[in-house]
Enzyme design. Structure first.
Site, short mmCIF file in Angstrom:
data_model
loop_
_atom_site.label_atom_id
_atom_site.label_comp_id
_atom_site.label_asym_id
_atom_site.label_seq_id
_atom_site.Cartn_x
_atom_site.Cartn_y
_atom_site.Cartn_z
N GLU A 181 0.79 -1.37 -0.07
CA GLU A 181 -0.49 -0.47 0.08
C GLU A 181 0.95 1.03 0.08
O GLU A 181 2.03 1.10 0.34
CB GLU A 181 -0.75 -0.16 1.33
CG GLU A 181 -2.14 -0.96 0.90
CD GLU A 181 -2.37 -1.07 3.17
OE1 GLU A 181 -2.58 -0.01 3.41
OE2 GLU A 181 -2.77 -1.91 2.97
N LYS B 122 2.62 4.45 1.31
CA LYS B 122 2.97 5.08 2.41
C LYS B 122 1.91 6.33 3.27
O LYS B 122 2.41 7.33 1.98
CB LYS B 122 3.92 5.35 3.34
CG LYS B 122 3.84 5.32 4.17
CD LYS B 122 4.69 5.22 5.22
CE LYS B 122 4.84 4.87 6.92
NZ LYS B 122 5.04 6.54 7.28
N ASP C 29 1.28 10.72 3.28
CA ASP C 29 1.94 11.20 3.94
C ASP C 29 0.84 11.76 4.94
O ASP C 29 0.83 13.44 4.40
CB ASP C 29 2.69 11.82 3.36
CG ASP C 29 3.97 12.61 4.22
OD1 ASP C 29 3.68 12.24 5.64
OD2 ASP C 29 4.72 13.14 4.02
N TYR D 75 -7.42 2.43 6.00
CA TYR D 75 -6.64 1.09 5.91
C TYR D 75 -6.20 -0.08 6.50
O TYR D 75 -5.64 -0.80 5.82
CB TYR D 75 -4.84 1.45 5.50
CG TYR D 75 -4.26 2.50 6.29
CD1 TYR D 75 -4.03 2.35 8.06
CD2 TYR D 75 -3.90 4.04 6.72
CE1 TYR D 75 -3.84 2.97 8.82
CE2 TYR D 75 -3.57 4.42 7.77
CZ TYR D 75 -3.30 3.82 8.65
OH TYR D 75 -2.46 4.73 9.99
N LYS E 176 10.52 3.32 2.98
CA LYS E 176 11.00 5.17 2.68
C LYS E 176 11.42 5.57 0.91
O LYS E 176 12.38 4.65 1.42
CB LYS E 176 11.82 5.91 4.02
CG LYS E 176 10.99 5.22 4.86
CD LYS E 176 9.42 6.17 5.37
CE LYS E 176 8.86 6.90 6.60
NZ LYS E 176 9.63 7.81 7.02
N CYS F 249 31.06 38.91 16.42
CA CYS F 249 29.57 39.06 16.35
C CYS F 249 28.67 39.39 14.89
O CYS F 249 28.88 40.75 14.93
CB CYS F 249 28.66 37.95 16.82
SG CYS F 249 27.24 37.59 17.11
N CYS G 4 26.07 41.12 17.56
CA CYS G 4 26.72 42.15 18.75
C CYS G 4 28.46 42.42 18.36
O CYS G 4 28.37 43.37 19.72
CB CYS G 4 26.39 41.22 19.98
SG CYS G 4 27.91 40.15 20.34
N CYS H 135 30.20 32.98 19.11
CA CYS H 135 30.66 34.35 20.07
C CYS H 135 30.96 34.21 21.38
O CYS H 135 30.05 33.93 22.17
CB CYS H 135 28.97 34.74 19.39
SG CYS H 135 29.18 36.83 20.42
N CYS I 25 24.36 39.55 24.23
CA CYS I 25 24.50 39.69 22.53
C CYS I 25 23.45 38.87 22.85
O CYS I 25 22.72 37.69 22.95
CB CYS I 25 25.16 37.87 22.18
SG CYS I 25 24.82 37.53 20.28
S1 IVH Z 1 -0.76 0.68 8.87
C1 IVH Z 1 0.47 -0.99 12.50
N1 IVH Z 1 -1.32 1.80 5.98
O1 IVH Z 1 1.80 5.97 8.42
C2 IVH Z 1 -0.01 -0.58 11.35
N2 IVH Z 1 -0.24 2.96 7.99
O2 IVH Z 1 4.44 4.76 10.82
C3 IVH Z 1 0.30 1.56 11.18
N3 IVH Z 1 0.45 5.27 7.69
O3 IVH Z 1 0.37 5.63 11.51
C4 IVH Z 1 -0.76 1.48 10.07
N4 IVH Z 1 -0.11 4.99 4.87
O4 IVH Z 1 -0.54 6.32 9.88
C5 IVH Z 1 -0.88 1.80 7.60
N5 IVH Z 1 -1.27 2.47 3.96
C6 IVH Z 1 -1.28 2.96 5.58
C7 IVH Z 1 -0.41 4.29 5.84
C8 IVH Z 1 -0.55 3.28 7.04
C9 IVH Z 1 0.24 6.22 6.15
C10 IVH Z 1 0.45 5.57 8.88
C11 IVH Z 1 -0.11 5.46 9.63
C12 IVH Z 1 1.25 5.59 10.72
C13 IVH Z 1 1.93 5.60 10.13
C14 IVH Z 1 3.01 4.13 10.50
#
Ligand code: IVH
Length: 727
Positions: free
Chosen positions: A161, A163, A165, A273, A362, A460, A463, A478, A484
Site C-alpha cells: 500500500e 504510505k 503522508d 487502511y 521509505k 559576531c 553584537c 560569539c 549578545c
Molecule cells: S498501517 C501498525 N498503512 O504510517 C500499522 N499506516 O508509521 C500501522 N500510514 O501512523 C498503520 N499510510 O498514520 C498503515 N497504508 C498505510 C499507511 C499508514 C500511512 C501511516 C500511519 C501510521 C504511520 C506508521
C-alpha cells in the site's frame, strides 16, 4: 460496487419536500421518515461523489437536498442526530479536545530504505515462522512441540500500500453509526476530534450494508490533496494569512481546529487502511478481504493497493509506485508492506511500538538544484554561529525550501561553496534540508576566483563581540554571552520550550519583540510582565496577552529536571538534567556539588561536570535562579530511589545513544532503554556499558572506541531490544 438505489416513491417524496421547503404540516412520524429519506439520499450522493468519484447529480441539486434537510431540522432539532449529514458543516467550537484512549494502541512502523533490507525483513519473518509453536495443534500450547517447518516454501502473501503522508485517524462505529473519532496522539491516548471528522466528506457517518460488526474501529489516514493544498496556500497568501509548509501539516492543522466549522471548509480526504478494535465475530481472515469490506461499508480505500505473492514482487511494486508518485494528487513518503494473513499477523505479534508483520519502505531523499543567493550567519543560544544557505526557493521533498543548513565553516570549505553557485539541495522526511554538493560546472565566472570564497566572520554578526574558534572545533562561537541579543533571545526560546518550562503562547516573534523593546532582559523578567505590556505589542490582542499570562502562571509549577534543562547550562541536555535531578534530588545539592560528586552521576563526564560547576559559580546565574524562585517557580521534591528497576534487564547499566537512527528517533531509543532499566548518559565514559551508534556519530563513537566500550548499530539494538521485550 453495488450502491443501494432509492425507491421511486422515496424520490417523489423528497422532490416535493425540496420544492416547497415547508414542513410545518408534517406530523412527527412523517417528518422523521422524510428526514431519514433525505439523509439517505444525501449520504448516497456524498458517497458517489467523494468515495466512488462518480457523481450522478450536480452540485446545485445536492445543495437543494441539503437545504431541505436543514430546514426540516430547524423545525425538529431532535432529528439532527449524530449521523445526520447536517453534522458535516461543523458544530459549536470547543474549548479544548477531550482525550480518547485507544482500545488497541495505534502503533508505528519500522522502516527500511533498500531492497536488500526488504529481503532481510522477509527472511526474518520466514525464520521466525519456521520455528514457531503450533498452538492450534494442542489446547495446552505450552506442551506443544516446536515444529521446524521448511522456511523456503512457506507462502507469504504481502499487501502493498502507498504510505500516505497525512495524519492517522481512528473512527469508532457502534451499530454502524460513527460515535467517535480520535487522533493517534502518543499511540495510547489521542484527542477526541469527532466533530471535526464528521465534516470530512469521505468519512461515513453511517456504514453502508449490514455485514459489519456491531462495534467496529476503522483506521486510516487523513490527507489534503496536493492540488487543494496549493489552492489553499494561494488563497491564504492573497489574504495575507498563514500558509502551510506541506500537505501533511495542512491536514494536521485542519484536523486540530477547535472550531469544526473551519475544518469543514478544508478539503480533507480519508483513506481507510485497517480495522482496529471490533466486536467478536465475523471478520475476514485476511487484510486484503478486510480492505474490500471497508469499501463495501462506504470507505475510500487507496486504488493502488496490490497483493504480492513474493518479496521480489514487493520490490517491483516499489519501482512501480516510485514512478507513479509524481502523478498522484496526495503526498506519499513510502510503501507499507503487510502480511496478508491475519493468523500469521497475530503469530508474529509486535515489538514495542511496531508490528513484526509490517514494514515501511521509505523513499530515498529527494534532491533538486537551485541558486545560492547568500550565506547568513546565525547565532544560537550558546553563541555557536552557524552558516545558513539562503536559496532561490525550490520545491523539494514536498515543500518549498528557501533555507538550508551549511553546518559550519569546515562544511563550507569542504563543499567549496560560493554565493551565486548552483547547489544541490537534499531533503529527506522531516530532516532539515542540506546543501549536498555544488555544481562546479555551472559556477559563474564572477566567483571562480578564490576571492569569491565566503568570508568567515571574525566578529559576531549580531553584537560585534569577538568570535572564537577553539582548536579542533568546527564551531565558531560569539563570546558576547547574554550581552549578545541573539544569545539572549535564543536562551529565552529555550527556557520556554516544550521540554523546558513549556510556556505556551510565547513564540519566537514575541520573544524578539520583548527583547527588542527592552521589556525583558532575562527570563526572570518574563514573570513581571503585565497583561497591558504584552497587549501593547504588535500583533498581540488582549486575549492572547491574557493567555500568555496564564501560561506563565502555569509554568511556575514545574519539575527539577525541566528547570535545570531550562537554565541552558552548556552540554546539559534533557537527559543529563533529569539524571542530575534524580541523583541529587534538590537544586541546592546540585548547586553545591563538587566536581567529584557530579562525576558520580552516570551521565556526567568531566566536560559536563566542569560546565555545571562553572555555571553555578557565576553569581549572575545564581541570582537569576533566586529571582525565578522568588517569583514562585517550584517543583516537587524528588525521592531518590534505585530499587524499583532492579528486575529489569538493563538495571545498573549505562548506555549512550548517538548518531542518526533510522527506525526511531533518539528520544524513542532512550525511552526504550530507560524502560528496560538502563541509565542513559549524554557522554561516553569508562562507566558506559554500551553505545548505540548510527550514521554520523562523531566524537562519542571515537571515545567509545578509545575506551574499548561496546558499540552496536541500530539493527543490533533492535534485535536485542526485541529479545529483551519478549522477555
Ligand atoms: S498501517 C501498525 N498503512 O504510517 C500499522 N499506516 O508509521 C500501522 N500510514 O501512523 C498503520 N499510510 O498514520 C498503515 N497504508 C498505510 C499507511 C499508514 C500511512 C501511516 C500511519 C501510521 C504511520 C506508521
Amino acid at each position: 460496487m453495488p450502491v443501494d438505489k432509492p425507491t421511486q416513491a422515496l424520490l417523489e417524496q423528497i422532490a416535493i419536500a425540496v420544492r416547497v421547503l415547508d414542513f410545518s404540516s408534517l406530523d412527527k412520524a412523517a417528518a422523521t421518515a422524510l428526514h431519514a429519506a433525505l439523509a439517505d439520499q444525501l449520504e448516497y450522493h456524498n458517497h458517489r461523489y467523494y468515495v466512488l468519484d462518480d457523481p450522478s447529480i450536480d452540485d446545485a441539486e445536492y445543495d437543494r437536498l441539503f437545504q431541505a434537510l436543514l430546514q426540516l431540522e430547524l423545525g425538529a432539532p431532535e432529528l439532527g442526530s449524530a449521523e445526520s449529514p447536517s453534522r458535516r458543516v461543523g458544530a459549536k467550537p470547543l474549548g479544548s479536545f477531550d482525550s480518547a484512549t485507544h482500545k488497541i494502541p495505534m502503533l508505528s512502523l519500522d522502516n527500511v530504505f533498500s531492497a536488500d533490507a526488504l529481503r532481510d525483513f522477509d527472511k526474518r519473518l520466514r525464520a521466525r515462522l519456521a520455528t514457531r509453536s503450533r498452538p492450534e495443534s494442542s489446547a495446552a500450547s505450552s506442551d506443544a512441540p516446536i515444529v521446524k517447518a521448511s522456511t523456503g516454501q512457506l507462502p507469504l502473501d504481502y499487501i502493498c500500500e502507498p504510505k500516505l503522508d497525512g495524519v492517522a485517524l481512528s473512527l469508532s462505529y457502534e451499530n454502524g453509526i460513527l460515535v467517535q473519532a480520535a487522533t493517534r496522539g502518543d499511540g495510547r491516548v489521542g484527542e477526541n476530534i469527532t466533530d471535526n471528522a464528521r465534516t470530512i466528506a469521505s468519512v461515513p457517518l453511517r456504514l453502508r450494508g449490514n455485514d459489519f460488526p456491531a462495534q467496529l474501529e476503522v483506521r486510516g489516514e487523513v490527507v489534503m490533496p496536493i492540488t487543494e493544498f496549493n489552492q489553499f496556500n494561494q488563497n491564504a497568501l492573497a489574504a495575507g494569512e498563514k500558509v502551510f509548509v506541506n500537505p501533511r501539516n495542512a491536514a494536521a492543522g485542519s484536523l486540530r481546529q477547535l472550531d469544526s466549522r473551519i475544518t469543514a471548509k478544508r478539503p480533507l480526504q480519508l483513506f481507510a487502511y485497517s480495522i482496529g478494535h471490533h466486536a467478536e465475530g465475523a471478520i475476514d481472515a485476511t487484510h486484503f478481504e478486510t480492505l474490500q469490506a471497508l469499501k463495501r461499508w462506504g470507505f475510500k480505500v487507496n486504488e493502488h493497493v496490490h497483493r504480492a505473492a513474493t518479496i521480489d514482487e514487493c520490490i517491483e511494486y516499489c519501482e512501480h509506485l516510485a514512478q507513479l508518485r509524481s502523478s498522484l494528487d496526495y503526498a506519499i513518503d513510502g510503501i507499507v508492506f503487510k502480511i496478508n494473513d491475519f493468523s500469521l499477523q497475530s503469530e508474529l505479534g509486535f515489538v514495542a511500538r511496531a508490528p513484526r508483520w509490517a514494514i515501511a519502505f521509505k523513499f530515498p531523499a529527494e534532491e533538486a538544484s537551485t541558486t545560492l543567493v547568500d550565506i547568513d550567519w546565525q547565532v544560537g543560544r550558546t553563541g555557536a554561529i552557524t552558516p545558513v544557505a539562503k536559496l532561490e526557493p525550490i520545491f523539494v521533498g514536498g515543500v518549498t525550501v528557501s533555507n538550508a543548513t551549511l553546518h559550519n565553516a569546515d562544511e563550507i570549505e569542504r563543499l567549496d561553496v560560493r554565493v551565486g553557485d548552483r547547489v544541490v539541495i537534499r531533503r529527506a522526511g522531516d530532516v532539515i534540508p542540506q546543501v549536498a554538493r555544488v555544481d562546479l560546472s555551472a559556477r559563474p565566472s564572477s566567483s571562480q576566483q578564490a576571492s569569491g570564497k565566503p568570508r568567515i566572520p571574525s566578529q559576531c554578526p549580531v553584537c560585534n563581540s569577538t568570535v572564537e574558534r577553539l582548536d579542533g572545533e568546527a564551531v565558531l562561537r560569539c563570546t558576547g554571552g547574554l550581552v549578545c541579543r541573539a544569545q539572549l533571545k535564543q536562551s529565552i526560546v529555550h527556557f520556554s520550550s516544550r521540554k523546558a518550562l513549556d510556556i505556551d503562547g510565547l513564540g519566537d516573534k514575541l520573544i524578539e519583540q520583548l527583547v527588542d523593546t527592552q521589556l525583558i532582559a532575562n527570563v526572570a523578567d518574563l514573570y513581571l510582565l503585565s497583561q497591558d505590556q504584552i497587549a501593547s505589542l504588535e500583533r498581540m490582542a488582549d486575549k492572547s496577552a491574557r493567555n500568555l499570562i496564564e501560561s506563565l502562571e502555569r509554568s511556575k509549577a514545574t519539575e527539577l529536571g525541566r528547570f535545570l534543562y531550562a537554565l541552558g547550562i552548556r552540554e546539559v541536555g534533557e537527559t543529563t538534567a533529569s539524571n542530575l535531578a534524580n541523583h541529587f534530588g534538590t537544586l541546592a545539592a546540585i548547586e553545591s556539588a563538587s566536581l567529584d560528586a557530579l562525576l558520580e552521576v552516570s551521565d556526567v563526564g568531566e566536560i559536563v561536570a566542569a560546565h555545571v560547576v562553572a555555571f553555578f559559580a557565576n553569581a549572575e546565574n545564581t541570582q537569576l535562579i533566586e529571582r525565578l524562585v522568588q517569583q514562585g517557580i517550584g517543583w516537587p521534591v524528588i525521592v531518590v530511589d534505585s530499587e524499583s528497576s532492579k528486575d529489569l534487564p538493563l538495571h545498573g547499566q549505562t548506555w549512550v545513544v548517538t548518531g542518526k537512527l533510522i527506525n526511531m528517533t533518539r528520544d524513542e531509543a532512550k525511552a526504550d532503554l530507560r524502560a528496560l532499566g538502563a541509565k542513559v548518559a549524554g557522554s561516553v565514559s569508562s562507566k558506559t556499558n554500551c553505545v548505540v551508534a548510527g550514521p554520523g556519530a562523531g566524537s562519542k563513537l571515537d571515545k567509545a572506541q578509545a575506551l574499548d566500550v561496546e558499540v552496536i548499530d541500530e539493527q543490533e539494538f533492535l534485535a536485542r531490544r526485541a529479545d529483551w521485550l519478549d522477555g
